[in-house]
Design a protein around this motif. Sequence first.
Motif, mmCIF file in Angstrom:
data_model
loop_
_atom_site.group_PDB
_atom_site.id
_atom_site.type_symbol
_atom_site.label_atom_id
_atom_site.label_comp_id
_atom_site.label_asym_id
_atom_site.label_seq_id
_atom_site.Cartn_x
_atom_site.Cartn_y
_atom_site.Cartn_z
ATOM 1 N N HIS A 153 -50.147 43.703 67.071
ATOM 2 C CA HIS A 153 -49.882 45.089 67.479
ATOM 3 C C HIS A 153 -51.139 45.816 67.952
ATOM 4 C CE1 HIS A 153 -45.755 44.975 65.934
ATOM 5 N NE2 HIS A 153 -46.242 44.266 64.934
ATOM 6 N N GLU A 173 -46.470 45.380 58.918
ATOM 7 C CA GLU A 173 -46.019 45.944 60.191
ATOM 8 C C GLU A 173 -45.483 47.368 60.038
ATOM 9 O OE1 GLU A 173 -43.361 42.909 61.613
ATOM 10 O OE2 GLU A 173 -44.905 42.101 62.950
ATOM 11 N N LYS A 174 -44.906 47.682 58.881
ATOM 12 C CA LYS A 174 -44.399 49.037 58.654
ATOM 13 C C LYS A 174 -45.525 50.067 58.778
ATOM 14 C CE LYS A 174 -40.399 48.018 55.706
ATOM 15 N NZ LYS A 174 -39.818 48.153 54.350
ATOM 16 N N ILE A 226 -48.503 49.572 60.240
ATOM 17 C CA ILE A 226 -49.093 49.504 61.578
ATOM 18 C C ILE A 226 -48.264 50.303 62.570
ATOM 19 C CG2 ILE A 226 -49.644 47.945 63.489
ATOM 20 C CD1 ILE A 226 -50.207 45.782 61.293
ATOM 21 N N LYS A 227 -46.937 50.240 62.437
ATOM 22 C CA LYS A 227 -46.061 50.944 63.381
ATOM 23 C C LYS A 227 -46.215 52.466 63.284
ATOM 24 C CE LYS A 227 -42.708 47.216 63.904
ATOM 25 N NZ LYS A 227 -41.360 46.689 63.569
ATOM 26 N N CYS A 229 -49.077 53.872 62.805
ATOM 27 C CA CYS A 229 -50.292 54.100 63.588
ATOM 28 C C CYS A 229 -50.014 53.955 65.088
ATOM 29 C CB CYS A 229 -51.385 53.113 63.158
ATOM 30 S SG CYS A 229 -51.810 53.220 61.405
ATOM 31 N N VAL A 230 -49.105 53.039 65.421
ATOM 32 C CA VAL A 230 -48.715 52.857 66.821
ATOM 33 C C VAL A 230 -48.102 54.142 67.369
ATOM 34 C CG1 VAL A 230 -47.073 51.676 68.349
ATOM 35 C CG2 VAL A 230 -48.445 50.351 66.710
ATOM 36 N N LYS A 231 -47.321 54.836 66.534
ATOM 37 C CA LYS A 231 -46.725 56.118 66.956
ATOM 38 C C LYS A 231 -47.805 57.129 67.309
ATOM 39 C CE LYS A 231 -42.300 55.880 64.492
ATOM 40 N NZ LYS A 231 -41.452 56.509 63.442
ATOM 41 N N GLU A 239 -49.108 56.222 70.707
ATOM 42 C CA GLU A 239 -48.142 56.585 71.743
ATOM 43 C C GLU A 239 -48.136 58.098 71.981
ATOM 44 O OE1 GLU A 239 -45.015 52.866 71.004
ATOM 45 O OE2 GLU A 239 -44.645 54.834 70.086
#
Length: 602
Positions: free
Chosen positions: A276, A577-578, A580-581, A583-585, A588
């Motif tokens: 990711h 992954e929960k 990390i996602k 942080c991905v938000k 974005e």
Amino acid sequence: MTETKYVQAWNLDSLFPDGGYPFHEHVRRVEKKVSELEGKLKVFLAPQQVNDAFKLANILEDILNIRMNVTQVNSLITCLLAQNPKDQQAITLRGKTAAIHASFESAVKKTQKILVNINQRLWGEILHTEDLKQYTFILNDWRKKAEMHLSDGEEGLVADLMVDGYHAWGQFYQSLASSITVPVHIDGEKNELSVAQAINLRSHPDEEVRKQSHKALEETWKDKEELFAKILNHIAGFRLQVNKKRGLENILQAPLIENRMKEETLNAMWTAVCKHKRPFTNYLNQKAKMNGDEKMHAYNFWAPITEDIQTIKYEDAVEFILEHFSQFGTELENFSRRAFAEGWVEAEDRPNKSTVGFCAAFPLSGESRVFLTYGGRITNVLTLAHELGHAFHNPAMKPVNGLNKRYPLSMAETASTFSEMIILDAAMEKAQSTKEKLFLLDEKLKRSVMNFMNIHSRFLFEKKFYEERKEGIVSATRLNELMQEAMDVAYEDSLDHASIRSWIWTPHYYMTKSPFYNFPYTFGYLFSLSIYAKAKEKGKEFERDYLDLLRDSGSMSTEDLVMKHLGVDITSEAFWEKGIKLCVKDAEEFMTLTTSSERKER
């Protein structure tokens, strides 16, 4: 002279009220206690029956008492040398206590080896006695470690060699790095800064100042790289030789054992991170574009995204931290108020200080000390919150029995990162404009990049370095190459002008008591995201659950701890992954805000 509500210089005198530096009586008492323990162990036999459990419990009580005394002195030495690396009395004291500490660790290892001689049936029975049942996890852990120990004579020899060899190289690094001055030109004037002060300029609003400090630091390290390469090679060489004698062929075995973590957990975490990274390379590329560059220059990474953000006064930073700690819970707030009121924090921005922030625990006094160089930036505010999180972990363990108070680095970094998140999230919620929100979102993303990319590069560098060190000395030139290769992989080629000599100014590589002090940061970052999500759901009620988790951190494996308190399996990529996602938000949202701003400008 204007009086400030919160002093920026700490108080060390209260730690040893019976007379300043504990050169004499206190050290003699500790030395005597170690000698008495060694005497007891000479005649101590492995328990032969259940009723012998109390004898082992007495030995454990001695070990606990000595450890507290040794930690008290070592923490004071750390503080004295951080505020003044040339303190000769502290340097002398460090040499004396290093020898005492080595003898003590040898005694602990001898105790652990005795446990191996207890047959399995009796072992199970004595662990259920009133004297020992509270230490079931620790004693099982010790028994497992003892299988890797050398003979008593060899362990004693290794401990003696560590004092003036292995640990001495680490101490030499600290002294050398702290004594270096960096000539930085600002507004046409030459300034002689400490390494910490020069590093603080990474977040200066003026790009030319950032560039000058980066260049000055790199030139300073280049001039001394051969010397630092020798130090690093000697530390690694000693560690590899000892590991080989103990049958540890995998360099990760020791740090995984110390962090009470399975290799499957570590692999799952890094695999999830690597899957990711694209949103974070997009963030770096976008920020570089906003600066008019094709690729993110390393000296611009910590730059504020807007130049009109004001510096933050120390008093305002403290008030902000206290206000938002209070919204999480009274325990954390009250502890932090006490720390500021009683002079537990050294934050003064001055030359001739150590280069990095830290927290030192004083178990006999029930206190801690926090050290940093406060430069008025949001990064400094977050560092202060981070170190207070470390400090809070210590009183949180107060109700815990003796030896169960020791927790691994991965959990220490969880508590510190959690406190940092409270403050960063609070700042974002208070943002009154898109510009201010973007500034703080950028600061948040820097932490994601640090944990997913920078820490990953440290891990990759150290792993490859130790593989090559097995074959012989690794030159400074090759170390630079390894650092560049690690950064290219970890940052997916999204960073330009990387500090290829960061292996010099990153003190974690030289910490002789903590091998591979890198992955605990990423672990703590992602784990604290899960904890913080629950805290936001439950509000102040969560503080009790948080304290329970911290108190279990010294008496459980990492996997069991997370399963007990969060009900999840951390050997699974899905858990990592929960976090990390989330942080991905952020990445974005950053892209959305910045691209919409670009469209408006057109």
